[in-house]
Scaffold this motif. Sequence first.
Motif, mmCIF file in Angstrom:
data_model
loop_
_atom_site.group_PDB
_atom_site.id
_atom_site.type_symbol
_atom_site.label_atom_id
_atom_site.label_comp_id
_atom_site.label_asym_id
_atom_site.label_seq_id
_atom_site.Cartn_x
_atom_site.Cartn_y
_atom_site.Cartn_z
ATOM 1 N N ARG A 76 0.863 -1.188 0.000
ATOM 2 C CA ARG A 76 0.000 0.000 0.000
ATOM 3 C C ARG A 76 0.893 1.229 0.000
ATOM 4 N NH1 ARG A 76 -4.896 -0.393 4.106
ATOM 5 N NH2 ARG A 76 -5.948 0.647 2.362
ATOM 6 N N ILE A 78 1.326 5.543 0.194
ATOM 7 C CA ILE A 78 0.732 6.763 0.729
ATOM 8 C C ILE A 78 0.833 7.869 -0.320
ATOM 9 C CG2 ILE A 78 0.889 8.545 2.498
ATOM 10 C CD1 ILE A 78 2.013 6.479 4.383
ATOM 11 N N LYS A 79 -0.290 8.451 -0.612
ATOM 12 C CA LYS A 79 -0.307 9.571 -1.557
ATOM 13 C C LYS A 79 -0.613 10.859 -0.792
ATOM 14 C CE LYS A 79 -2.442 11.289 -5.787
ATOM 15 N NZ LYS A 79 -3.480 11.071 -6.819
ATOM 16 N N ASP A 81 -1.228 14.993 -0.830
ATOM 17 C CA ASP A 81 -1.588 16.154 -1.641
ATOM 18 C C ASP A 81 -0.815 17.359 -1.082
ATOM 19 O OD1 ASP A 81 -2.744 18.291 -2.967
ATOM 20 O OD2 ASP A 81 -4.750 17.382 -2.978
ATOM 21 N N ARG A 112 -2.975 15.307 9.612
ATOM 22 C CA ARG A 112 -4.268 14.778 10.056
ATOM 23 C C ARG A 112 -5.458 15.479 9.415
ATOM 24 N NH1 ARG A 112 -2.561 14.714 16.416
ATOM 25 N NH2 ARG A 112 -1.482 12.673 16.421
ATOM 26 N N PRO A 114 -8.243 16.725 6.642
ATOM 27 C CA PRO A 114 -8.959 15.941 5.622
ATOM 28 C C PRO A 114 -8.296 15.966 4.241
ATOM 29 C CG PRO A 114 -10.494 17.238 6.904
ATOM 30 C CD PRO A 114 -9.120 17.692 7.315
ATOM 31 N N GLU A 115 -8.127 14.788 3.684
ATOM 32 C CA GLU A 115 -7.696 14.568 2.304
ATOM 33 C C GLU A 115 -6.249 14.994 2.037
ATOM 34 O OE1 GLU A 115 -10.437 15.976 -0.603
ATOM 35 O OE2 GLU A 115 -12.176 15.277 0.512
ATOM 36 N N PHE A 117 -3.724 13.169 2.965
ATOM 37 C CA PHE A 117 -3.088 11.940 2.489
ATOM 38 C C PHE A 117 -4.162 10.861 2.269
ATOM 39 C CE2 PHE A 117 -3.750 10.496 6.729
ATOM 40 C CZ PHE A 117 -3.709 9.107 6.667
ATOM 41 N N SER A 118 -3.825 9.877 1.468
ATOM 42 C CA SER A 118 -4.710 8.724 1.229
ATOM 43 C C SER A 118 -3.851 7.490 1.015
ATOM 44 C CB SER A 118 -5.606 8.969 0.011
ATOM 45 O OG SER A 118 -4.816 9.163 -1.152
ATOM 46 N N LEU A 119 -4.410 6.322 1.359
ATOM 47 C CA LEU A 119 -3.734 5.044 1.156
ATOM 48 C C LEU A 119 -4.224 4.411 -0.138
ATOM 49 C CD1 LEU A 119 -3.840 3.543 4.764
ATOM 50 C CD2 LEU A 119 -1.865 4.514 3.579
ATOM 51 N N GLN A 120 -3.313 3.976 -0.957
ATOM 52 C CA GLN A 120 -3.667 3.359 -2.235
ATOM 53 C C GLN A 120 -3.003 1.993 -2.353
ATOM 54 O OE1 GLN A 120 -2.443 6.186 -5.216
ATOM 55 N NE2 GLN A 120 -4.440 7.221 -5.180
#
Length: 292
Positions: A76, A78-79, A81, A112, A114-115, A117-120
Amino acid sequence: MVKSMTGFGRGQTNDCGYNVNCEIKGVNHRYFDPFIRISRRYSLLEDRIKEELRKYISRGRLEININIEKTGESKRNIKVDKDLAIAYYNYLKELAEKLNISQEIHIIDVFRLPEVFSLQDEEEDLEIVWTVLKQSLDLAMESLVDMRVKEGFNLAEDIQSRNRVILKMVEQLETRSPQVSLEHGERLRTRISEFMEQDFVDQQRLLQEIAIFAEKSNITEEIVRLKSHSMHLEELMQSEDAVGRKSDFLVQEMFREINTIASKANDLEMNRIVVEVKAELEKIREQLQNIE
């Protein structure tokens, strides 16, 4: 060989980090009609699945349930922004200055929000997935075809048995037909004699009437075609190809011929035989609805 359109097959394969289970149920349908249930992430494989199914069957509705599980380690990523994180940071500093509070902001605080970071999940190789899926699919289809062949054999046996009964009844019609004309002539002669002296009966006219009746009630062509159709149906039941549609058309033609005989027959015995032939043809037609 004749195959039924109903059957069930299951296949399971565990390879290359995937566990794939396939369940396939086959039922009657006029055409090839697959209905595939598979996760949306693997929907791009549906066309390949249909192509693989066509290698095994040509007609029937298939309900395919496919479950794919990843058994290997999955990575997985980590992306982040970055632009959004910087925007948050700048806005928070500006807000702290206006509110006259501490501007101390830690990186974890921004992380922490919102948005930011996201897990891909790591992108899957569909070629690897297809390799495992195909194995499971083939196992399921082989099992289903085996069941269809066994049931098809029983259906063919029943159809051939009924077809032979029909052929015997057609031969009875063929034997009975000339006798009907003779009996009609005798009845006609008797009725005329009841109304007039035998010496005054116009024998030439009487023979002419009998000949006209014989011509109208002649079923030679229908008998020949019925025998031909019956023999063709016997051959189809032993064919290696899919014969459901051909056989169904052939039985329709047999119905057409026996109905013509029924319209020409002016005899109780022939009508009785015609009814029995129709009953057997209807049973054959019902069985053909389940043949590929």
